[in-house]
Design a protein around this motif. Structure first.
Motif, short mmCIF file in Angstrom:
data_model
loop_
_atom_site.label_atom_id
_atom_site.label_comp_id
_atom_site.label_asym_id
_atom_site.label_seq_id
_atom_site.Cartn_x
_atom_site.Cartn_y
_atom_site.Cartn_z
N ARG A 165 -9.51 -6.37 -9.65
CA ARG A 165 -10.20 -5.11 -9.93
C ARG A 165 -9.19 -3.98 -10.06
N LEU A 166 -8.23 -3.93 -9.16
CA LEU A 166 -7.20 -2.89 -9.21
C LEU A 166 -6.32 -3.04 -10.46
N ALA A 167 -6.04 -4.28 -10.86
CA ALA A 167 -5.22 -4.51 -12.04
C ALA A 167 -5.92 -4.02 -13.31
N ARG A 168 -7.24 -4.14 -13.34
CA ARG A 168 -7.99 -3.65 -14.51
C ARG A 168 -8.10 -2.13 -14.50
N ALA A 169 -8.23 -1.54 -13.31
CA ALA A 169 -8.40 -0.09 -13.20
C ALA A 169 -7.07 0.64 -13.31
N ASN A 170 -6.00 0.04 -12.85
CA ASN A 170 -4.69 0.69 -12.80
C ASN A 170 -3.63 -0.31 -13.28
N PRO A 171 -3.54 -0.54 -14.59
CA PRO A 171 -2.70 -1.63 -15.09
C PRO A 171 -1.20 -1.44 -14.88
N GLY A 172 -0.71 -0.23 -14.72
CA GLY A 172 0.72 0.02 -14.59
C GLY A 172 1.41 -0.85 -13.55
N PRO A 173 1.07 -0.68 -12.26
CA PRO A 173 1.77 -1.45 -11.22
C PRO A 173 1.49 -2.96 -11.29
N TYR A 174 0.39 -3.34 -11.91
CA TYR A 174 0.00 -4.75 -11.96
C TYR A 174 0.37 -5.42 -13.27
N ALA A 175 1.12 -4.74 -14.13
CA ALA A 175 1.40 -5.25 -15.47
C ALA A 175 1.95 -6.68 -15.45
N GLU A 176 2.85 -6.97 -14.54
CA GLU A 176 3.47 -8.30 -14.50
C GLU A 176 2.63 -9.32 -13.74
N LEU A 177 1.68 -8.86 -12.92
CA LEU A 177 0.90 -9.78 -12.07
C LEU A 177 -0.47 -10.13 -12.63
N ASP A 190 2.88 -15.02 -3.55
CA ASP A 190 1.79 -14.75 -2.61
C ASP A 190 0.41 -15.04 -3.19
N ILE A 191 0.29 -15.02 -4.51
CA ILE A 191 -1.03 -15.11 -5.16
C ILE A 191 -1.82 -16.36 -4.76
N PRO A 192 -1.25 -17.57 -4.72
CA PRO A 192 -2.05 -18.73 -4.33
C PRO A 192 -2.60 -18.67 -2.90
N SER A 193 -1.98 -17.90 -2.03
CA SER A 193 -2.44 -17.83 -0.64
C SER A 193 -3.42 -16.69 -0.39
N LEU A 194 -3.74 -15.89 -1.41
CA LEU A 194 -4.70 -14.80 -1.24
C LEU A 194 -6.10 -15.36 -1.01
N SER A 195 -6.87 -14.67 -0.17
CA SER A 195 -8.27 -15.06 0.00
C SER A 195 -9.03 -14.69 -1.27
N HIS A 196 -10.25 -15.21 -1.40
CA HIS A 196 -11.06 -14.90 -2.57
C HIS A 196 -11.28 -13.40 -2.70
N ARG A 197 -11.60 -12.74 -1.58
CA ARG A 197 -11.83 -11.29 -1.60
C ARG A 197 -10.56 -10.53 -2.00
N GLU A 198 -9.41 -10.93 -1.48
CA GLU A 198 -8.16 -10.27 -1.83
C GLU A 198 -7.84 -10.46 -3.31
N LEU A 199 -8.04 -11.67 -3.81
CA LEU A 199 -7.79 -11.94 -5.23
C LEU A 199 -8.69 -11.10 -6.11
N THR A 200 -9.97 -11.03 -5.77
CA THR A 200 -10.93 -10.24 -6.54
C THR A 200 -10.56 -8.76 -6.51
N GLU A 201 -10.16 -8.26 -5.35
CA GLU A 201 -9.78 -6.85 -5.23
C GLU A 201 -8.53 -6.54 -6.04
N HIS A 202 -7.53 -7.41 -6.02
CA HIS A 202 -6.32 -7.18 -6.81
C HIS A 202 -6.63 -7.25 -8.30
#
Length: 114
Positions: free
Chosen positions: A21-33, A7-19
């Motif tokens: 931000r969330l990956a930096r703030a909450n690394p657990g669920p985003y560890a692989e992404l 899904d990552i290549p199809s994310l909008s710029h805003r969605e990519l930026t938000e994910h």
């Protein structure tokens, strides 16, 4: 909802930026992404694989401008809009990419009047 790697290549710029931000703030669920998100952001960066749409040249210069968005912010000299300009070194064709100005930078503009 977490995106999948597909899904990552199809994310909008805003969605990519938000994910990101969330990956930096909450690394657990985003560890692989996180790495895939950062690679996608780098690939979309202005200037990455740049080719001038007018002349086809691949050399460019990058600069930044800040402007006021409204007459009121102009009156108080608050530069609330930021743009990255990518300028072709051969023909000077220019593309602008919208960025964001932090609230802290806007407050400094108001206080210092710069």
């Amino acid at each position: 909802m977490l995106p999948t790697r597909d899904d990552i290549p199809s994310l909008s710029h805003r969605e990519l930026t938000e994910h990101l931000r969330l990956a930096r703030a909450n690394p657990g669920p985003y560890a692989e992404l996180r790495e895939a998100l950062e690679c996608e952001q780098a690939a979309r960066s202005p200037g990455t694989n740049y080719c001038c749409p007018k002349c086809g040249h691949d050399s460019f210069e990058r600069s930044e401008i800040r402007t006021a968005r409204s007459p009121l912010s102009s009156l108080f000299n608050v530069q609330s809009a930021r743009y990255t300009a990518v300028v072709c070194s051969c023909c000077a064709f220019t593309e602008f990419y919208q960025g964001q100005v932090s609230a802290g930078a806007q407050a400094l503009d108001l206080i210092l009047g710069s």
